[in-house]
Scaffold this motif. Structure first.
Motif, PDB file in Angstrom:
ATOM      1  N   LYS A 135       0.876  -1.033  -0.033  1.00 58.18           N
ATOM      2  CA  LYS A 135       0.146  -0.009  -0.189  1.00 58.18           C
ATOM      3  C   LYS A 135       0.858   1.396   0.060  1.00 58.18           C
ATOM      4  N   ALA A 136       1.961   1.174   0.677  1.00 61.48           N
ATOM      5  CA  ALA A 136       2.936   2.617   0.609  1.00 61.48           C
ATOM      6  C   ALA A 136       3.353   2.643  -0.752  1.00 61.48           C
ATOM      7  N   MET A 137       3.723   1.480  -1.421  1.00 56.73           N
ATOM      8  CA  MET A 137       4.238   1.903  -2.968  1.00 56.73           C
ATOM      9  C   MET A 137       3.195   1.959  -3.739  1.00 56.73           C
ATOM     10  N   LEU A 138       1.754   1.782  -3.702  1.00 49.64           N
ATOM     11  CA  LEU A 138       0.607   1.908  -4.353  1.00 49.64           C
ATOM     12  C   LEU A 138       0.284   3.328  -4.153  1.00 49.64           C
ATOM     13  N   ALA A 139       0.540   3.944  -3.056  1.00 56.19           N
ATOM     14  CA  ALA A 139       0.279   5.353  -2.784  1.00 56.19           C
ATOM     15  C   ALA A 139       0.835   6.364  -3.583  1.00 56.19           C
ATOM     16  N   GLU A 140       2.112   5.975  -3.993  1.00 56.20           N
ATOM     17  CA  GLU A 140       2.884   7.046  -5.032  1.00 56.20           C
ATOM     18  C   GLU A 140       2.576   6.911  -6.574  1.00 56.20           C
ATOM     19  N   LEU A 141       1.787   6.012  -6.877  1.00 61.35           N
ATOM     20  CA  LEU A 141       1.155   5.982  -8.184  1.00 61.35           C
ATOM     21  C   LEU A 141       0.117   7.060  -8.583  1.00 61.35           C
ATOM     22  N   GLU A 142       0.006   7.322  -9.882  1.00 62.47           N
ATOM     23  CA  GLU A 142      -0.978   8.167 -10.397  1.00 62.47           C
ATOM     24  C   GLU A 142      -2.326   7.481 -10.344  1.00 62.47           C
ATOM     25  N   PRO A 143      -3.494   8.335  -9.965  1.00 61.96           N
ATOM     26  CA  PRO A 143      -4.882   7.568  -9.805  1.00 61.96           C
ATOM     27  C   PRO A 143      -5.118   6.776 -11.261  1.00 61.96           C
ATOM     28  N   GLY A 144      -4.686   7.249 -12.252  1.00 61.51           N
ATOM     29  CA  GLY A 144      -5.129   6.497 -13.341  1.00 61.51           C
ATOM     30  C   GLY A 144      -4.459   4.824 -13.465  1.00 61.51           C
ATOM     31  N   MET A 145      -3.496   4.907 -12.816  1.00 61.23           N
ATOM     32  CA  MET A 145      -2.604   3.603 -12.853  1.00 61.23           C
ATOM     33  C   MET A 145      -3.384   2.638 -11.792  1.00 61.23           C
ATOM     34  N   ILE A 146      -3.753   3.260 -10.482  1.00 54.50           N
ATOM     35  CA  ILE A 146      -4.471   2.678  -9.625  1.00 54.50           C
ATOM     36  C   ILE A 146      -5.582   2.029 -10.124  1.00 54.50           C
ATOM     37  N   GLU A 147      -6.259   2.838 -11.097  1.00 52.53           N
ATOM     38  CA  GLU A 147      -7.716   2.328 -11.475  1.00 52.53           C
ATOM     39  C   GLU A 147      -7.156   1.186 -12.572  1.00 52.53           C
ATOM     40  N   GLN A 148      -6.259   1.192 -13.276  1.00 52.20           N
ATOM     41  CA  GLN A 148      -6.059   0.322 -14.278  1.00 52.20           C
ATOM     42  C   GLN A 148      -5.509  -0.966 -13.580  1.00 52.20           C
ATOM     43  N   LEU A 149      -4.647  -0.878 -12.475  1.00 53.72           N
ATOM     44  CA  LEU A 149      -4.565  -2.142 -11.776  1.00 53.72           C
ATOM     45  C   LEU A 149      -5.585  -2.858 -11.080  1.00 53.72           C
ATOM     46  N   PHE A 150      -6.383  -1.984 -10.560  1.00 51.50           N
ATOM     47  CA  PHE A 150      -7.350  -2.659  -9.543  1.00 51.50           C
ATOM     48  C   PHE A 150      -9.026  -2.593 -10.281  1.00 51.50           C
ATOM     49  N   ARG A 151      -9.334  -1.881 -11.305  1.00 53.55           N
ATOM     50  CA  ARG A 151     -10.412  -1.817 -11.738  1.00 53.55           C
ATOM     51  C   ARG A 151     -10.345  -2.105 -13.277  1.00 53.55           C
ATOM     52  N   GLY A 152      -9.243  -2.423 -13.900  1.00 54.68           N
ATOM     53  CA  GLY A 152      -9.224  -2.855 -15.461  1.00 54.68           C
ATOM     54  C   GLY A 152      -9.499  -4.458 -15.491  1.00 54.68           C
ATOM     55  N   HIS A 153      -9.132  -4.693 -16.889  1.00 55.00           N
ATOM     56  CA  HIS A 153      -9.362  -5.989 -17.384  1.00 55.00           C
ATOM     57  C   HIS A 153      -8.383  -6.991 -16.744  1.00 55.00           C
ATOM     58  N   ASN A 154      -7.134  -6.605 -16.458  1.00 51.24           N
ATOM     59  CA  ASN A 154      -6.372  -7.562 -15.801  1.00 51.24           C
ATOM     60  C   ASN A 154      -6.693  -7.916 -14.633  1.00 51.24           C
ATOM     61  N   ALA A 155      -7.238  -6.997 -13.749  1.00 52.13           N
ATOM     62  CA  ALA A 155      -7.437  -7.229 -12.421  1.00 52.13           C
ATOM     63  C   ALA A 155      -8.490  -8.310 -12.319  1.00 52.13           C
ATOM     64  N   GLU A 156      -9.737  -8.084 -13.234  1.00 52.86           N
ATOM     65  CA  GLU A 156     -10.482  -9.200 -13.221  1.00 52.86           C
ATOM     66  C   GLU A 156     -10.099 -10.607 -13.664  1.00 52.86           C
ATOM     67  N   ILE A 157      -9.131 -10.690 -14.582  1.00 50.31           N
ATOM     68  CA  ILE A 157      -8.381 -11.923 -14.644  1.00 50.31           C
ATOM     69  C   ILE A 157      -7.682 -12.578 -13.715  1.00 50.31           C
ATOM     70  N   GLY A 158      -6.950 -11.764 -13.109  1.00 48.50           N
ATOM     71  CA  GLY A 158      -6.231 -12.172 -11.765  1.00 48.50           C
ATOM     72  C   GLY A 158      -6.935 -12.287 -10.708  1.00 48.50           C
ATOM     73  N   GLY A 159      -8.122 -11.977 -10.519  1.00 47.45           N
ATOM     74  CA  GLY A 159      -8.910 -11.953  -9.192  1.00 47.45           C
ATOM     75  C   GLY A 159      -8.518 -10.775  -8.296  1.00 47.45           C
ATOM     76  N   ASP A 160      -7.963  -9.640  -8.569  1.00 45.29           N
ATOM     77  CA  ASP A 160      -7.483  -8.444  -7.821  1.00 45.29           C
ATOM     78  C   ASP A 160      -8.580  -7.424  -7.834  1.00 45.29           C
ATOM     79  N   THR A 161      -9.493  -7.300  -8.420  1.00 48.45           N
ATOM     80  CA  THR A 161     -10.525  -6.316  -8.574  1.00 48.45           C
ATOM     81  C   THR A 161     -10.968  -5.716  -7.236  1.00 48.45           C
ATOM     82  N   ILE A 162     -10.772  -4.459  -7.008  1.00 43.73           N
ATOM     83  CA  ILE A 162     -11.548  -3.891  -5.953  1.00 43.73           C
ATOM     84  C   ILE A 162     -12.849  -3.586  -6.202  1.00 43.73           C
ATOM     85  N   GLN A 163     -13.607  -4.006  -5.520  1.00 41.91           N
ATOM     86  CA  GLN A 163     -15.264  -3.824  -6.001  1.00 41.91           C
ATOM     87  C   GLN A 163     -15.641  -2.296  -5.771  1.00 41.91           C
TER      88      GLN A 163
END
Length: 279
Positions: free
Chosen positions: A163-191
């Motif tokens: 979380k400390a590392m994620l906090a320094e990413l841009e909002p768009g990258m956070i959304e891509q990581l946890f709300r995008g297609h890859n997150a869905e494939i990997g089971g990492d989607t934040i609802q």
């Protein structure tokens, strides 16, 4: 003194050795190129478009189409620097990259000193996409302590260092990581219902300079983590201090934040003095 080739004794055939693999006569170039990209991601951990094109000997447009398909299938994801890194379908990138070995070597004495001061377990981790891999652990000497996590892979949004590392990413990258297609494939989607609270937590982490994990990854385990930066201010990893949940408040009140911050700053001095790819 080594024997010359002419004087070496003859060797008996080893039945366990397999013959060298030959390129199939029916190979499909596009498939072969995609598999080569997978190998490059696996062994190198990060890949730029121009480097992918050069490795394959194809036009950048061709390399882009291949990488786009790997992203679509979850084998790759673009990080904040537009490099391609292993995606959720591949697991996480290797911890044996030259710069991560160097980071581990630089961090080891600092981790040992921090662990001895706190008598708690200290971890070093790096982030790859939505996951963190624990590169090294120094355990405390308490009978009740958190064990070795080296080699363990966990969700970045659940661990303190992640979380400390994620906090320094841009909002768009956070959304891509946890709300995008890859997150869905990997089971990492934040609802969607939980996502605003997660963003608020990252805002708080940015303001405080540290992140906490209260039994978010394992029952009975709490931790506090801080990001590590290279000389350019880029995040290259994180340190965390993990304690039994019942002891965390005592350790925190005894100056955990200040002690961990001082260790991170000292380690960052060493990282800056030993620049390497990724660090």
């Amino acid at each position: 003194m080594q024997n010359s080739p002419a004087s070496q004794p003859s060797r008996k055939p080893d039945p366990t050795r397999k013959p060298a693999q030959k390129r199939p006569t029916y190979s499909i170039e596009a498939v072969d190129n995609a598999l080569q990209l997978l190998q490059l991601l696996r062994d190198g951990g990060a890949l730029r478009l121009k480097d992918a094109a050069a490795e394959l000997g194809v036009a950048p447009s061709t390399a882009h189409r291949l990488l786009a398909m790997l992203v679509y299938r979850g084998f790759a994801v673009q990080d904040e620097n537009r490099r391609y890194v292993p995606g959720p379908a591949m697991g996480v990138g290797p911890a044996g990259l030259s710069w991560t070995r160097q980071l581990r070597d630089l961090a080891q004495p600092h981790m040992e000193l921090l662990s001895s001061r706190l008598d708690e377990t200290v971890n070093l981790m790096v982030r790859v996409g939505t996951k963190v891999r624990f590169l090294a652990t120094v355990e405390g000497s308490n009978v009740l302590r958190i064990g070795d996590r080296q080699g363990t892979v966990m969700r970045a949004d659940k661990t303190s260092g992640g979380k400390a590392m994620l906090a320094e990413l841009e909002p768009g990258m956070i959304e891509q990581l946890f709300r995008g297609h890859n997150a869905e494939i990997g089971g990492d989607t934040i609802q969607a219902s939980d996502y605003p609270a997660f963003l608020r937590e990252l805002d708080s982490i940015r303001g405080n300079g540290f992140a906490a994990n209260f039994e978010g990854t394992e029952e009975g385990v709490s931790a506090l983590g801080m990001a590590l930066h290279n000389r350019h201010g880029q995040v290259v990893g994180a340190l965390s201090v993990a304690t039994p949940a019942t002891r965390f408040r005592k350790v925190f009140d005894a100056g955990l934040v200040a002690t961990l911050r001082a260790t991170c700053r000292q380690l960052e001095v060493d990282i800056a003095a030993n620049p390497a790819e990724g660090a």
